[in-house]
Design a protein around this motif. Structure first.
Motif, PDB file in Angstrom:
ATOM      1  N   ALA A 140      13.184  -0.104  -1.234  1.00 38.48           N
ATOM      2  CA  ALA A 140      12.173  -1.044  -0.618  1.00 38.48           C
ATOM      3  C   ALA A 140      11.459  -2.046  -1.410  1.00 38.48           C
ATOM      4  CB  ALA A 140      10.878  -0.149   0.110  1.00 38.48           C
ATOM      5  N   TYR A 141      11.725  -3.278  -0.906  1.00 38.00           N
ATOM      6  CA  TYR A 141      10.902  -4.390  -1.685  1.00 38.00           C
ATOM      7  C   TYR A 141       9.492  -4.944  -1.364  1.00 38.00           C
ATOM      8  CZ  TYR A 141      12.603  -8.071   1.198  1.00 38.00           C
ATOM      9  OH  TYR A 141      12.887  -8.873   2.471  1.00 38.00           O
ATOM     10  N   PHE A 142       8.530  -5.101  -2.189  1.00 41.91           N
ATOM     11  CA  PHE A 142       7.269  -5.805  -1.550  1.00 41.91           C
ATOM     12  C   PHE A 142       7.554  -7.393  -1.603  1.00 41.91           C
ATOM     13  CE2 PHE A 142       2.973  -7.470  -2.863  1.00 41.91           C
ATOM     14  CZ  PHE A 142       2.560  -7.456  -1.624  1.00 41.91           C
ATOM     15  N   GLY A 143       7.276  -7.869  -0.361  1.00 38.47           N
ATOM     16  CA  GLY A 143       7.386  -9.248  -0.400  1.00 38.47           C
ATOM     17  C   GLY A 143       5.997 -10.134  -0.215  1.00 38.47           C
ATOM     18  N   ALA A 144       5.412 -10.196  -1.349  1.00 35.26           N
ATOM     19  CA  ALA A 144       4.137 -10.984  -1.597  1.00 35.26           C
ATOM     20  C   ALA A 144       4.114 -12.031  -0.761  1.00 35.26           C
ATOM     21  CB  ALA A 144       3.702 -10.971  -3.002  1.00 35.26           C
ATOM     22  N   ALA A 173       5.658   4.103  -1.651  1.00 42.53           N
ATOM     23  CA  ALA A 173       7.212   4.288  -2.008  1.00 42.53           C
ATOM     24  C   ALA A 173       7.383   5.609  -2.811  1.00 42.53           C
ATOM     25  CB  ALA A 173       7.638   3.211  -2.880  1.00 42.53           C
ATOM     26  N   ARG A 174       6.225   5.773  -3.906  1.00 43.29           N
ATOM     27  CA  ARG A 174       6.407   7.075  -4.386  1.00 43.29           C
ATOM     28  C   ARG A 174       6.286   8.413  -3.809  1.00 43.29           C
ATOM     29  NH1 ARG A 174       6.587  11.254  -5.915  1.00 43.29           N
ATOM     30  NH2 ARG A 174       5.708  12.632  -7.145  1.00 43.29           N
ATOM     31  N   LEU A 175       5.415   8.301  -2.550  1.00 47.20           N
ATOM     32  CA  LEU A 175       5.383   9.537  -1.802  1.00 47.20           C
ATOM     33  C   LEU A 175       6.556   9.722  -1.111  1.00 47.20           C
ATOM     34  CD1 LEU A 175       1.866   8.456   0.068  1.00 47.20           C
ATOM     35  CD2 LEU A 175       2.391  10.372  -1.521  1.00 47.20           C
ATOM     36  N   ALA A 176       7.369   8.711  -0.762  1.00 53.40           N
ATOM     37  CA  ALA A 176       8.876   8.904   0.070  1.00 53.40           C
ATOM     38  C   ALA A 176       9.689   9.138  -0.908  1.00 53.40           C
ATOM     39  CB  ALA A 176       8.746   7.829   0.887  1.00 53.40           C
ATOM     40  N   GLY A 177       9.433   9.028  -2.275  1.00 50.49           N
ATOM     41  CA  GLY A 177      10.473   9.186  -2.936  1.00 50.49           C
ATOM     42  C   GLY A 177      11.674   7.978  -3.053  1.00 50.49           C
ATOM     43  N   VAL A 178      11.129   6.706  -2.674  1.00 52.27           N
ATOM     44  CA  VAL A 178      11.955   5.415  -2.562  1.00 52.27           C
ATOM     45  C   VAL A 178      11.579   4.510  -3.482  1.00 52.27           C
ATOM     46  CG1 VAL A 178      12.132   3.440  -1.102  1.00 52.27           C
ATOM     47  CG2 VAL A 178      11.881   5.937   0.080  1.00 52.27           C
ATOM     48  N   PRO A 179      12.690   4.109  -4.373  1.00 52.33           N
ATOM     49  CA  PRO A 179      12.374   3.204  -5.451  1.00 52.33           C
ATOM     50  C   PRO A 179      11.792   1.833  -4.934  1.00 52.33           C
ATOM     51  CG  PRO A 179      14.675   4.140  -5.633  1.00 52.33           C
ATOM     52  CD  PRO A 179      14.252   4.386  -4.248  1.00 52.33           C
ATOM     53  N   ALA A 180      10.947   1.436  -5.546  1.00 50.98           N
ATOM     54  CA  ALA A 180      10.144   0.204  -5.001  1.00 50.98           C
ATOM     55  C   ALA A 180      10.637  -1.046  -6.131  1.00 50.98           C
ATOM     56  CB  ALA A 180       8.534   0.389  -5.251  1.00 50.98           C
ATOM     57  N   ILE A 181      10.818  -2.050  -5.273  1.00 48.47           N
ATOM     58  CA  ILE A 181      11.154  -3.121  -6.122  1.00 48.47           C
ATOM     59  C   ILE A 181      10.112  -4.239  -5.813  1.00 48.47           C
ATOM     60  CG2 ILE A 181      13.082  -5.087  -6.192  1.00 48.47           C
ATOM     61  CD1 ILE A 181      14.989  -2.805  -4.946  1.00 48.47           C
ATOM     62  N   GLY A 201       4.049  -5.031 -12.538  1.00 54.72           N
ATOM     63  CA  GLY A 201       4.688  -4.488 -11.378  1.00 54.72           C
ATOM     64  C   GLY A 201       5.257  -3.035 -12.070  1.00 54.72           C
ATOM     65  N   ARG A 202       5.888  -3.040 -13.247  1.00 56.86           N
ATOM     66  CA  ARG A 202       6.079  -1.990 -13.733  1.00 56.86           C
ATOM     67  C   ARG A 202       4.945  -0.942 -13.989  1.00 56.86           C
ATOM     68  NH1 ARG A 202       9.434  -0.338 -19.429  1.00 56.86           N
ATOM     69  NH2 ARG A 202       9.034   2.087 -19.012  1.00 56.86           N
ATOM     70  N   ASN A 203       3.885  -1.400 -14.485  1.00 51.19           N
ATOM     71  CA  ASN A 203       2.780  -0.624 -14.783  1.00 51.19           C
ATOM     72  C   ASN A 203       2.097   0.114 -13.369  1.00 51.19           C
ATOM     73  OD1 ASN A 203       2.920  -1.425 -17.289  1.00 51.19           O
ATOM     74  ND2 ASN A 203       1.394  -3.063 -17.030  1.00 51.19           N
ATOM     75  N   ILE A 204       2.398  -0.503 -12.355  1.00 51.02           N
ATOM     76  CA  ILE A 204       1.992  -0.123 -10.811  1.00 51.02           C
ATOM     77  C   ILE A 204       2.866   1.037 -10.579  1.00 51.02           C
ATOM     78  CG2 ILE A 204       1.609  -0.309  -8.699  1.00 51.02           C
ATOM     79  CD1 ILE A 204       0.517  -3.274  -9.245  1.00 51.02           C
ATOM     80  N   GLY A 205       4.116   1.037 -11.198  1.00 52.76           N
ATOM     81  CA  GLY A 205       5.328   1.963 -10.902  1.00 52.76           C
ATOM     82  C   GLY A 205       6.414   1.315 -10.107  1.00 52.76           C
ATOM     83  N   TYR A 206       6.466   0.158  -9.987  1.00 54.06           N
ATOM     84  CA  TYR A 206       7.781  -0.509  -9.623  1.00 54.06           C
ATOM     85  C   TYR A 206       8.726  -0.355 -10.293  1.00 54.06           C
ATOM     86  CZ  TYR A 206       5.215  -2.616  -5.599  1.00 54.06           C
ATOM     87  OH  TYR A 206       4.698  -2.975  -4.371  1.00 54.06           O
ATOM     88  N   ARG A 207      10.024  -0.192  -9.853  1.00 55.93           N
ATOM     89  CA  ARG A 207      11.283   0.110 -10.640  1.00 55.93           C
ATOM     90  C   ARG A 207      12.170  -1.250 -11.019  1.00 55.93           C
ATOM     91  NH1 ARG A 207       8.736   4.405 -10.702  1.00 55.93           N
ATOM     92  NH2 ARG A 207       9.526   6.503 -10.311  1.00 55.93           N
ATOM     93  N   GLY A 208      12.070  -2.405 -10.267  1.00 54.33           N
ATOM     94  CA  GLY A 208      12.793  -3.080 -10.563  1.00 54.33           C
ATOM     95  C   GLY A 208      12.264  -4.617  -9.802  1.00 54.33           C
ATOM     96  N   LYS A 209      12.802  -5.745  -9.650  1.00 57.81           N
ATOM     97  CA  LYS A 209      12.252  -7.023  -9.516  1.00 57.81           C
ATOM     98  C   LYS A 209      13.348  -7.651  -8.465  1.00 57.81           C
ATOM     99  CE  LYS A 209       8.606  -9.599 -10.741  1.00 57.81           C
ATOM    100  NZ  LYS A 209       7.328  -9.156 -10.136  1.00 57.81           N
ATOM    101  N   ILE A 210      12.539  -8.285  -7.554  1.00 54.91           N
ATOM    102  CA  ILE A 210      13.289  -9.416  -6.733  1.00 54.91           C
ATOM    103  C   ILE A 210      13.621 -10.410  -7.975  1.00 54.91           C
ATOM    104  CG2 ILE A 210      13.123 -11.209  -4.867  1.00 54.91           C
ATOM    105  CD1 ILE A 210      11.344  -9.074  -3.377  1.00 54.91           C
ATOM    106  N   CYS A 211      14.910 -11.289  -7.724  1.00 56.12           N
ATOM    107  CA  CYS A 211      15.112 -12.275  -8.538  1.00 56.12           C
ATOM    108  C   CYS A 211      15.673 -13.310  -7.509  1.00 56.12           C
ATOM    109  CB  CYS A 211      16.155 -12.017  -9.574  1.00 56.12           C
ATOM    110  SG  CYS A 211      15.783 -10.698 -10.808  1.00 56.12           S
ATOM    111  N   ILE A 212      15.048 -14.411  -7.664  1.00 59.77           N
ATOM    112  CA  ILE A 212      15.694 -15.742  -6.857  1.00 59.77           C
ATOM    113  C   ILE A 212      16.390 -16.497  -7.755  1.00 59.77           C
ATOM    114  CG2 ILE A 212      13.803 -15.158  -5.203  1.00 59.77           C
ATOM    115  CD1 ILE A 212      12.276 -17.649  -6.441  1.00 59.77           C
ATOM    116  N   HIS A 213      16.702 -16.543  -8.785  1.00 63.42           N
ATOM    117  CA  HIS A 213      17.453 -17.232  -9.798  1.00 63.42           C
ATOM    118  C   HIS A 213      18.233 -16.474 -10.645  1.00 63.42           C
ATOM    119  CE1 HIS A 213      18.575 -20.513 -12.668  1.00 63.42           C
ATOM    120  NE2 HIS A 213      18.385 -21.190 -11.712  1.00 63.42           N
TER     121      HIS A 213
END
Lengths: 270, 270, 270
Positions: A140-144, A173-181, A201-213
């Motif tokens: 799942a990604y979070f779209g701010a 995402a953590r509760l569901a065992g789903v990696p968060a982007i 983002g990593r400090n909060i527990g995210y596993r990766g990042k949306i990249c737009i470039h």
């Protein structure tokens, strides 16, 4: 493991081959935000033709469809399903995810084993993130940007306006065992801003990042790949625990540290 | 009133007598994070023997058991129950609290009137904090280190990564009428960091602080005890309200101020 | 559209006419926090007499009643209902809103079409904001002072202690389609603090601001009214979308931008 989820405009299929050079963990041919309404059908066809002609890189190949409820959704989904069946795409990115039924529709349309990444990027998506992610997407990604637009707010460099939602989605995402982007960084020239934001983002527990470039992919991998020092420390902690050693580098080896160490090693593929 | 919840390694019972000098509101003999797996049974016995030999201070004496689901939990709980029955301990600290049934198990095992402090320090604990705390522990601490480890994140000095969870647990505690005890500060030499962090916690509504070194106890009491000026102002506000005076020190005496004033006086034991 | 919700002490009806000069979107004759218990009945009468004598400005005229559960609530509500029926008030501000039944009571007492603004300003109000606002008030304010007092915390200039609740209330308001009005700034002389705080509120999605001094109204309108540049950009985005243009000012015209542009134009009354 998606450290980088690189979006490429679906109406510029010539870019697909180029972005492969930066080796993103996942490439997304975007039929949604990147394509104007009038161009949607042509972009869909061109994007899928280009994917059929050449796979953009060694990572996952995904297609972001237009959201459920739009007139393009059904045809987008059918086209991606066919591409998955033919082996030219690995799955779908479902934006504006707001009900578990949407995920069921997508799963039912795609071949078994296809990847489904959902976008949590609206007031309703954030508020219901716990049950939405429990329905079991692959990531799942979070779209701010979209979330704050949905609230009628405005984005700032500090990002305080989205901290609540970003934290809530990471927790769900953590509760569901789903990696968060994690959210996108819009200013693609500001490398420091990307590093800082990705680190938050990593400090909060995210596993990766949306990249737009494409230039953001190397930065994402830099932040979301454990460093040699982190790996060495993680190995020491895990070994200490196995041998019943209680203190390592002057620090108690407790359950939290062992858990973090295992997570670090898991991210390196060990 | 627990302004300081001082953890002492259960496998170093010689420290128990020493920490009494700093007069913590509660001392916790820690059988969980402080003790390596191989040492658990010996540490349990040594800790409870030491408590039986000499009470560490005038405040509450608690024992942190290993979490439910571990192989040590049942024996830890039985030993604490016996210690409570003999009057050498006042209760238990239950870490990784994640279901109301765990609290019922602990209450059922202990003599009536024993104190139960729970630790909210996992994704599930934070997400379900409202119902978990409504089950009625005597106090609850927020464990930021373990929470962020559970998310796969990382702690920072600013602590922004835990603000959502720290706020959510503080709110849940208030709804349940349960005093909330704030996160630990790991760098035990940095007094300013402790003061700043404790002040942030008090501002959110926390009533006290986890202490992991005796030197932190005096700092916790400093932050969580109302100052003479605060007490004087609180007395003035309460007196003004009783006499129907609408303005005190140029400030309207409204319900919120009266409520805060009463809370300040309550913390001083008045 | 309430960019400014200006509170005026109910026991100082002479101020009502004066505040009209700053043209607040809504004036509130406050019978709650501004009035000491002994003065409540006299203030109610004086406030409503003054409203009957002269309408304070061209905007909404509201009366903040004392909270449900106090001995003044019923008489306050009856008096406001009568004032609404006579056309001298437009509705009520219901503080410490904590159950949908309270809103039903207020709606039932007032003439059809009267405005009801609720205050979310307690632990319970914040925790239940989603269902409380779904019950359909016309607007909702977030009361940070009372919320933090209810938690037993303390307010700071940075306001980090209330970020979680402020974000949660803004999200709940968006889900319910209820305009959210942001917290007060207590230091009425610090214009920069007000601008900064109001900007933060707007970024989170708030639509307006509590004002506790007439001088804050102009600042609230400044922050919550789209600028000429924002309006011009919004018009360009909407026009681009209508003509199928995909990029404007070098930026993709996507659904989020169109949505924000429409919101900007809606706030200017277009």
């Amino acid at each position: 493991m998606i450290r980088s989820l690189l979006f490429v405009p679906g109406n510029r299929p010539g870019l697909f081959a180029k972005v492969a050079r930066v080796r993103p963990d996942a490439v997304v041919a975007d039929l949604e935000d990147a394509v104007a309404p009038a161009e949607k059908p042509a972009a869909r066809e061109a994007a899928l033709d280009a994917l059929a002609a050449a796979r953009p890189g060694a990572g996952l190949v995904l297609v972001r469809v237009n959201p459920p409820g739009t007139s393009w959704f059904a045809a987008d989904l059918a086209a991606v399903a066919e591409a998955c069946a033919r082996g030219v795409a690995d799955g779908v990115v479902l934006p504006k995810y707001e009900s578990a039924a949407q995920l069921q529709t997508v799963r039912a349309a795609l071949p078994a084993g296809a990847t489904v990444v959902v976008g949590v990027e609206s007031a309703l998506g954030v508020a219901d993130a716990r049950s939405l992610l429990a329905a079991g997407p692959d990531a799942a990604y979070f779209g701010a940007e979209d979330y704050i637009a949905d609230l009628g707010g405005r984005r700032t460099p500090a990002g305080t306006e989205a901290l609540y939602a970003r934290s809530a989605v990471g927790l769900a995402a953590r509760l569901a065992g789903v990696p968060a982007i994690d959210e996108a960084v819009v200013d693609v020239r500001d490398e420091e801003a990307f590093r800082r934001n990705a680190t938050d983002g990593r400090n909060i527990g995210y596993r990766g990042k949306i990249c737009i470039h494409p230039s953001q992919v190397v930065l994402a991998h830099e932040v979301f790949t454990p460093t040699a020092a982190e790996v060495a420390e993680a190995e020491a902690v895990v070994e200490a625990e196995a041998q019943g050693v209680a203190v390592i580098n002057g620090r108690m080896v407790d359950a939290a540290h062992v858990k973090m160490a295992r997570e670090v090693l898991r991210r390196t593929g060990r």
